[in-house]
Design an enzyme around this catalytic site. Structure first.
Site, PDB file in Angstrom:
ATOM      1  N   LYS A  67       5.856   8.807   8.971  1.00 12.06           N
ATOM      2  CA  LYS A  67       5.744   8.237  10.315  1.00 12.06           C
ATOM      3  C   LYS A  67       6.782   8.787  11.289  1.00 12.06           C
ATOM      4  CE  LYS A  67       2.595   5.344   8.662  1.00 12.06           C
ATOM      5  NZ  LYS A  67       1.165   5.508   8.891  1.00 12.06           N
ATOM      6  N   TYR A  74       0.853  -1.190   0.000  1.00 14.52           N
ATOM      7  CA  TYR A  74       0.000   0.000   0.000  1.00 14.52           C
ATOM      8  C   TYR A  74       0.890   1.240   0.000  1.00 14.52           C
ATOM      9  CZ  TYR A  74      -3.342   3.512   1.652  1.00 14.52           C
ATOM     10  OH  TYR A  74      -4.127   4.642   1.779  1.00 14.52           O
ATOM     11  N   ASP A  81       9.422   2.407  -0.847  1.00 14.40           N
ATOM     12  CA  ASP A  81       8.477   3.069   0.042  1.00 14.40           C
ATOM     13  C   ASP A  81       8.792   2.628   1.471  1.00 14.40           C
ATOM     14  OD1 ASP A  81       6.390   3.928   1.576  1.00 14.40           O
ATOM     15  OD2 ASP A  81       4.801   3.161   0.276  1.00 14.40           O
TER      16      ASP A  81
END
Length: 427
Positions: free
Chosen positions: A266, A145, A238
């Site tokens: 994050k 994702y 990613d």
């Protein structure tokens, strides 16, 4: 009963004003059943809901809180930044400081651009890669994702290698026709994709954290690097989730593979909304205002988020030993779950990488999304509900990764294992 009525009342009220009562779908608990607790505050390894219930938090805001909730150093940095202003829409010194701290860790990355989310980072990285190569097709992997931008919301069609079809209403087929889907840890599927289209870039989670936790195999990632070199395609890692979580340098410490562009998020925001993408100079200088590829953001690099991220990254660089400590705790947790599961004839497998862990009610340890889908998600839902009632907050989906934070101690881990052994008969 009073507490239950309070929670139901607030969730019902939320649904009158907020779509589904939540601002991100997984929070609605649809895949595990029940209703989400509404959180009032966090302290260290714990969160507290509005009814005063206390939970040991294995989500940690989905990864960024590696030092736990209300870390004093991060709090102080945010407070001091807010005193000077929350946003200017202009350059600040702290942006430069955070950029320098991040890039010093990655010798193969020369320049960075900060944005406000992981979705922005991956979306912008793909646009940049396409602009750099002049090729429209991209390859992504089933189970990975990369945010909710249109070209990445795809599902597989028929055949071993296929152009993606939209997986969400509202995404035109024309937006995904240049997205090819490959199978994670399957290099042959990647080769077929390259043979099927004019590929400008490949984007992958080298440590996939969105199908629980499935690490890329070193040989597979190495071959992926070689194929991109052969075809002149940009390789994007990613690491919005794994960056500074799996290790200080994310997947680079583990595999030593140099991606052309790496996306971050994050942890580099310390709990504030931050994303970034960094890459080789010749690629990044195609980005506006130096080059023709446009990308912008009014709040990008705002001083509050940058200050939080700078504090966290500096603490991690000064205390790299915490990764081993966190990994040991994660392994102890998973080993305890595994032993209890075997004693009760429950299929169970797990992965641990640094402060990240993922487990599957599955006969085998999955290597790709198809194998992850063989896991018993109904059993996970029972696990989640019973653990939540006992004061342990795990992800409300079998497809999410768990996180350990520094305030968690041995007793916390032992209590979690003990509780699992008590509720195991219920699942």
């Amino acid at each position: 009963m009073y507490q239950k009525r309070v929670k139901m009342g607030i969730f019902n009220e939320a649904q009158k004003y907020i779509v589904g009562g939540v601002n991100s779908p997984v929070r609605a608990f649809k895949s595990v059943g029940g209703e989400p607790p509404f959180i009032e505050k966090g302290e260290g390894a714990y969160i507290f809901d509005i009814e005063g219930n206390k939970y040991l938090d294995y989500i940690q805001s989905w990864g960024p809180l590696i030092f736990g909730h209300c870390d004093k150093d991060t709090q102080n940095a945010i407070i001091e930044a807010v005193k000077k202003g929350v946003s200017f829409g202009a350059p600040t010194k702290v942006e430069v400081e955070l950029a320098k701290e991040v890039l010093e860790l990655f010798p193969h990355l020369n320049l960075i651009r900060f944005v406000n989310s992981g979705t922005e980072a991956t979306m912008s990285a793909i646009r940049l890669a396409r602009g750099y190569t002049g090729k429209d097709d991209i390859i992504k992997f089933e189970g990975c994702y990369h945010g909710h931008s249109d070209s990445l919301l795809v599902s597989a069609g028929s055949g071993a290698a296929t152009f993606g079809v939209p997986s969400s209403p509202g995404v035109p087929a024309d937006f995904t026709k240049h997205t090819l889907l490959a199978k994670y840890n399957d290099i042959e599927s990647v080769k077929k994709c390259f043979e099927s289209g004019d590929v400008g870039c490949v984007i992958i989670e080298p440590i996939a954290g969105n199908m629980s936790l499935v690490p890329g195999e070193k040989e597979f990632l190495g071959e992926l690097r070689e194929i991109c070199n052969h075809y002149g395609a940009v390789l994007i890692f990613d690491e919005v989730m794994s960056g500074f979580r799996a290790s200080l340098r994310g997947s680079f410490d583990i595999y030593g593979i140099k991606a052309d562009i790496v996306t971050f998020g994050k942890v580099i925001g310390g709990g504030m909304p931050v994303g970034a993408f960094a890459g080789k100079k010749e690629i990044m200088e195609k980005l506006s205002p130096v080059g023709p590829v446009y990308q912008a953001g009014t709040l990008s690099g705002n001083p509050v988020a940058m200050s939080a991220g700078l504090t966290v990254i500096k603490k991690l660089k000064e205390n790299p030993e915490i990764y081993k400590e966190l990994e040991d705790k994660a392994k102890k947790l998973m080993e305890g779950f595994s032993e209890t599961s075997k004693e009760n004839n429950i299929d169970f497998n797990y992965n641990v990488i640094g402060s990240m862990f993922g487990f599957f009610f599955n006969k085998k340890l999955p290597k790709n999304f198809d194998e992850v889908n063989e896991s018993d998600t109904k059993r996970y839902a029972k696990f989640h509900n019973n653990m939540l009632k006992s004061g342990f907050y795990f992800a409300p989906s079998a497809y999410e990764t768990g996180f350990i934070c520094t305030p968690m101690n041995e007793k916390d881990i032992e209590n979690t294992i003990t509780t699992y052994s008590k509720i195991v008969k219920e699942i």
